[in-house]
Write a protein that holds these residues in place. Structure first.
Motif, mmCIF file in Angstrom:
data_model
loop_
_atom_site.group_PDB
_atom_site.id
_atom_site.type_symbol
_atom_site.label_atom_id
_atom_site.label_comp_id
_atom_site.label_asym_id
_atom_site.label_seq_id
_atom_site.Cartn_x
_atom_site.Cartn_y
_atom_site.Cartn_z
ATOM 1 N N LEU A 7 29.737 48.364 67.231
ATOM 2 C CA LEU A 7 30.190 49.772 68.240
ATOM 3 C C LEU A 7 28.826 50.147 68.830
ATOM 4 C CD1 LEU A 7 33.292 51.084 66.051
ATOM 5 C CD2 LEU A 7 33.328 49.930 68.462
ATOM 6 N N ILE A 8 27.733 50.164 67.700
ATOM 7 C CA ILE A 8 26.455 50.550 68.075
ATOM 8 C C ILE A 8 25.905 49.861 69.170
ATOM 9 C CG2 ILE A 8 24.001 50.794 67.391
ATOM 10 C CD1 ILE A 8 25.057 51.381 64.579
ATOM 11 N N PHE A 9 26.154 48.703 69.288
ATOM 12 C CA PHE A 9 25.757 47.775 70.275
ATOM 13 C C PHE A 9 26.493 48.271 71.617
ATOM 14 C CE2 PHE A 9 26.557 43.998 73.130
ATOM 15 C CZ PHE A 9 25.161 43.719 73.475
ATOM 16 N N ILE A 10 27.862 48.332 71.654
ATOM 17 C CA ILE A 10 28.560 48.932 72.705
ATOM 18 C C ILE A 10 28.242 50.204 73.273
ATOM 19 C CG2 ILE A 10 30.819 49.361 73.566
ATOM 20 C CD1 ILE A 10 32.079 47.475 71.373
ATOM 21 N N GLY A 11 28.005 51.082 72.379
ATOM 22 C CA GLY A 11 27.365 52.327 72.919
ATOM 23 C C GLY A 11 25.896 52.322 73.337
ATOM 24 N N PHE A 12 25.288 51.344 72.826
ATOM 25 C CA PHE A 12 23.670 51.241 73.655
ATOM 26 C C PHE A 12 23.941 50.594 74.846
ATOM 27 C CE2 PHE A 12 20.022 48.528 74.329
ATOM 28 C CZ PHE A 12 18.980 49.459 74.240
ATOM 29 N N MET A 13 24.836 49.761 75.365
ATOM 30 C CA MET A 13 25.017 49.070 76.564
ATOM 31 C C MET A 13 25.828 50.011 77.439
ATOM 32 S SD MET A 13 23.562 46.112 76.142
ATOM 33 C CE MET A 13 23.944 45.387 77.555
ATOM 34 N N LYS A 14 26.439 50.756 76.815
ATOM 35 C CA LYS A 14 27.329 51.672 77.692
ATOM 36 C C LYS A 14 26.592 53.024 77.910
ATOM 37 C CE LYS A 14 30.620 49.035 79.159
ATOM 38 N NZ LYS A 14 31.007 48.824 80.332
ATOM 39 N N CYS A 15 25.369 53.269 77.480
ATOM 40 C CA CYS A 15 24.826 54.497 77.223
ATOM 41 C C CYS A 15 25.646 55.585 76.667
ATOM 42 C CB CYS A 15 24.106 54.886 78.566
ATOM 43 S SG CYS A 15 22.924 53.606 79.316
ATOM 44 N N LYS A 16 26.334 55.550 75.644
ATOM 45 C CA LYS A 16 27.166 56.281 74.999
ATOM 46 C C LYS A 16 26.519 56.764 73.728
ATOM 47 C CE LYS A 16 30.178 56.106 77.868
ATOM 48 N NZ LYS A 16 30.706 57.133 78.948
ATOM 49 N N PRO A 17 25.626 57.911 73.517
ATOM 50 C CA PRO A 17 25.202 58.284 72.341
ATOM 51 C C PRO A 17 26.055 58.713 71.291
ATOM 52 C CG PRO A 17 23.844 59.467 74.136
ATOM 53 C CD PRO A 17 25.330 58.633 74.676
ATOM 54 N N TRP A 18 27.109 59.322 71.652
ATOM 55 C CA TRP A 18 28.079 59.656 70.799
ATOM 56 C C TRP A 18 28.722 58.332 69.867
ATOM 57 C CZ3 TRP A 18 33.102 57.694 70.367
ATOM 58 C CH2 TRP A 18 33.238 56.928 71.470
ATOM 59 N N LEU A 19 28.779 57.331 70.543
ATOM 60 C CA LEU A 19 29.340 55.943 69.798
ATOM 61 C C LEU A 19 28.195 55.412 68.822
ATOM 62 C CD1 LEU A 19 31.751 53.928 69.460
ATOM 63 C CD2 LEU A 19 30.925 52.770 71.649
#
Length: 173
Positions: free
Chosen positions: A21-33
């Motif tokens: 999920l951290i990787f997905i957040g990083f790839m999608k520019c979603k700091p909350w994730l």
């Protein structure tokens, strides 16, 4: 203690989902994730470390005569696929926190009720190994140990019971 142990062992065994999920957040520019997933992983790790130390120091050990033992690493592939499964819903997980929470909670509940702790990467990082063991009465259980165990013949193992079918090997220095 049994229920708390089950929750903590389960949470720590599926905490690597948070890395996905951290990787997905990083790839999608979603700091909350990124930050919420990091917090879940960190809290899971700290909690299980504290619990294992507490259990080793405060729960009365018992002795088990083990008749057979084998490494419990057959489940690695299943866990790895579970860790990567959130990638299938990348867009939905990145856009709504409820999806990430639902996936993590569902996996937590499933693994907790299955009592399948045969692989736990966070505890493995600490040097623990997982074994499928059977005692002299024919009851199977998971044994967690910092030692590599290759011979069980004629030995009583000092253990602490964490759950109904999970024990940690006590090693006295």
């Amino acid at each position: 203690m049994n229920k708390l142990a089950r929750i903590l062992l389960t949470a720590s065994s599926i905490a690597p989902v948070s890395i996905t999920l951290i990787f997905i957040g990083f790839m999608k520019c979603k700091p909350w994730l990124i930050w919420s997933s990091f917090a879940v992983c960190l809290v899971s790790f700290i909690s299980v470390v504290f619990f294992l130390r507490y259990a080793s120091q405060n729960i009365t050990p018992l002795f088990k005569n083990i008749s057979s033992i084998s490494p419990a690493n057959k489940e690695v592939t299943n866990y790895f696929l579970s860790y990567l499964f959130p990638l299938l819903g990348t867009d939905s997980i990145a856009d709504k926190w409820q999806y990430a929470l639902f996936f993590y909670a569902s996996l937590l509940i499933y693994v907790s009720f299955s009592e399948n702790y045969n692989f736990n990467p966070l505890i493995s990082i600490l040097g623990y190994k997982f074994y499928e063991a059977e005692d002299d009465t024919g009851v199977g259980f998971v044994l967690i140990s910092k030692k590599v165990i290759t011979d069980v013949q004629g030995k009583d193992f000092e253990v602490i019971q964490l759950t109904d079918y999970t024990f940690i090997h006590v090693i006295r220095n």
